[in-house]
Write a protein that holds these residues in place. Sequence first.
Motif, PDB file in Angstrom:
ATOM      1  N   ASP A   1     -12.053   1.112  -4.362  1.00 20.19           N
ATOM      2  CA  ASP A   1     -11.180   1.135  -3.181  1.00 20.19           C
ATOM      3  C   ASP A   1      -9.907   0.332  -3.471  1.00 20.19           C
ATOM      4  N   TRP A   2      -8.983   0.956  -4.195  1.00 23.48           N
ATOM      5  CA  TRP A   2      -7.765   0.255  -4.603  1.00 23.48           C
ATOM      6  C   TRP A   2      -6.864  -0.139  -3.435  1.00 23.48           C
ATOM      7  N   PRO A   3      -6.737   0.665  -2.377  1.00 24.67           N
ATOM      8  CA  PRO A   3      -5.927   0.210  -1.237  1.00 24.67           C
ATOM      9  C   PRO A   3      -6.433  -1.101  -0.631  1.00 24.67           C
ATOM     10  N   GLN A   4      -7.764  -1.255  -0.534  1.00 18.35           N
ATOM     11  CA  GLN A   4      -8.310  -2.501   0.001  1.00 18.35           C
ATOM     12  C   GLN A   4      -8.061  -3.658  -0.971  1.00 18.35           C
TER      13      GLN A   4
ATOM     14  N   LEU B   1      -5.555  -3.883  -3.051  1.00 20.75           N
ATOM     15  CA  LEU B   1      -4.127  -4.198  -2.941  1.00 20.75           C
ATOM     16  C   LEU B   1      -3.859  -5.063  -1.719  1.00 20.75           C
ATOM     17  N   ALA B   2      -4.481  -4.729  -0.589  1.00 22.61           N
ATOM     18  CA  ALA B   2      -4.291  -5.532   0.627  1.00 22.61           C
ATOM     19  C   ALA B   2      -4.794  -6.960   0.429  1.00 22.61           C
TER      20      ALA B   2
ATOM     21  N   GLN C   1      -2.323  -8.877  -1.695  1.00 26.03           N
ATOM     22  CA  GLN C   1      -1.144  -9.250  -0.897  1.00 26.03           C
ATOM     23  C   GLN C   1      -1.434 -10.491  -0.063  1.00 26.03           C
TER      24      GLN C   1
ATOM     25  N   ARG D   1      -1.699  -8.009  -8.740  1.00 32.97           N
ATOM     26  CA  ARG D   1      -1.246  -7.136  -7.647  1.00 32.97           C
ATOM     27  C   ARG D   1      -0.475  -5.939  -8.198  1.00 32.97           C
TER      28      ARG D   1
ATOM     29  N   ALA E   1      -2.948  -3.288  -9.065  1.00 36.51           N
ATOM     30  CA  ALA E   1      -3.451  -2.623  -7.854  1.00 36.51           C
ATOM     31  C   ALA E   1      -2.385  -1.709  -7.247  1.00 36.51           C
ATOM     32  N   LEU E   2      -1.150  -2.193  -7.238  1.00 37.86           N
ATOM     33  CA  LEU E   2      -0.052  -1.383  -6.697  1.00 37.86           C
ATOM     34  C   LEU E   2       0.123  -0.106  -7.505  1.00 37.86           C
TER      35      LEU E   2
ATOM     36  N   VAL F   1      -2.365   2.475  -6.578  1.00 39.76           N
ATOM     37  CA  VAL F   1      -2.175   3.051  -5.237  1.00 39.76           C
ATOM     38  C   VAL F   1      -0.899   3.879  -5.158  1.00 39.76           C
ATOM     39  N   GLN F   2       0.196   3.338  -5.711  1.00 34.62           N
ATOM     40  CA  GLN F   2       1.502   3.987  -5.547  1.00 34.62           C
ATOM     41  C   GLN F   2       2.086   4.558  -6.836  1.00 34.62           C
TER      42      GLN F   2
END
Length: 403
Positions: free
Chosen positions: A301-304, A306-307, A310, A325, A328-329, A332-333
């Motif tokens: 779960d890369w979005p989690q 990344l959060a 942050q 980070r 992870a970014l 996600v992006q």
Amino acid sequence: MNVEEELRRLAPQVLGVLVRRHGQFDACEDAVQEALLAAATQWPVEGVPEQPRGWLITVASRRLMDQFRSEDARRRREFAVAVSHETSDSTDIPDKDDTLLLLFLCCHPSLSSASQLALTLRAVGGLTTAQIAHAFLVPEATLAQRISRAKQKIRSADARFSMPPPAERAARLQVVLQVLYLIFNEGYTASSGEDLHRPELTAEAIRLTREVHRLLPDDGEVAGLLALMLLTDARRAARTLPDGTLVPLAAQDRSSWHRTMIAEGVELITRTLPKGPPGAYQLQAAIAAIHDEAASAADTDWPQILALYQLLERVAPNPMVTLNRAVALAMVQGPEAGLRLLSPLDADERLARHHRLAAVRAHLLEMSGDVSAARSAYEVAARRTTSLPEQRYLLSKAASLHG
């Protein structure tokens, strides 16, 4: 009974009794080391005494008496009276656990980080000077001098064997946790040498952190650090192939991860994280739990993550957090977003020459399809690391991108 494990468990208890009774941390610590060496030699042959703690206290106390013989007669008589009441049973000795006080003392702010590490492992961990020197790849004589200077500094600073004042306690505890974390990290990814792991250090860091957690069960950051160590060390068996080749997280055989350690780490962080504002170790443990609970790399779960990075960057900003980070970014992006986040780190002297910055940049460049730049970055990273397993892995990555 494993004699070595028993001696490590008893070492801080015995040292605590002597320091509390007689002061002079440096002399007491030397005496305890001699007692531990005597036990390591005698117990496997003669058997473990019925009261091993009392045996060690008695032997260490007698060593102290020998050290004090050159002092004035009054002190000799007083000390002789104290020792005369001690027997190998030592049933009258209060079972007081001074582990936390010893950790505070060994992590005294007057000491350098290297001295704090060495003194903690010897005085609280029960490791010999030779074992610590081997773990950190320094000559035994050098390590012995470092420990000796550390004890002299503690004496000159007139450090007290007591809890720090309430106003200083939180900050001093953070130093203790940082030292334990550094010990763990050196064991999990050795900074230099032929081996990627030094399991004796990771095991000792986990053992000592368990002790602190036992003494401070309601401290969220202590629980967070223990959870982080467990969740990270659970992957150790999958990090290398039988020939020592490093295996990155995404390529690891997750069936060989230690599920009991993962379950304990997840339970710890799940129980403590909601109780208050999260600290840096709790957030890192939460990130490690997400990795460990993913059935495969693709399920992460890369979005989690990344959060959480942050949030971690706001709680404890440092360039290594930013570096993580960026990964992870990128997941996600896309790699270009991660590479943009890396650019300012080139001007941060804390990380600019670190091999991990070059290695992450190489990985993201490879993701973006820039094979030539990725190859060059992998070669830079390989030149900057002193860990031979990491160096071999980075060079193999560079070689795989030729043509």
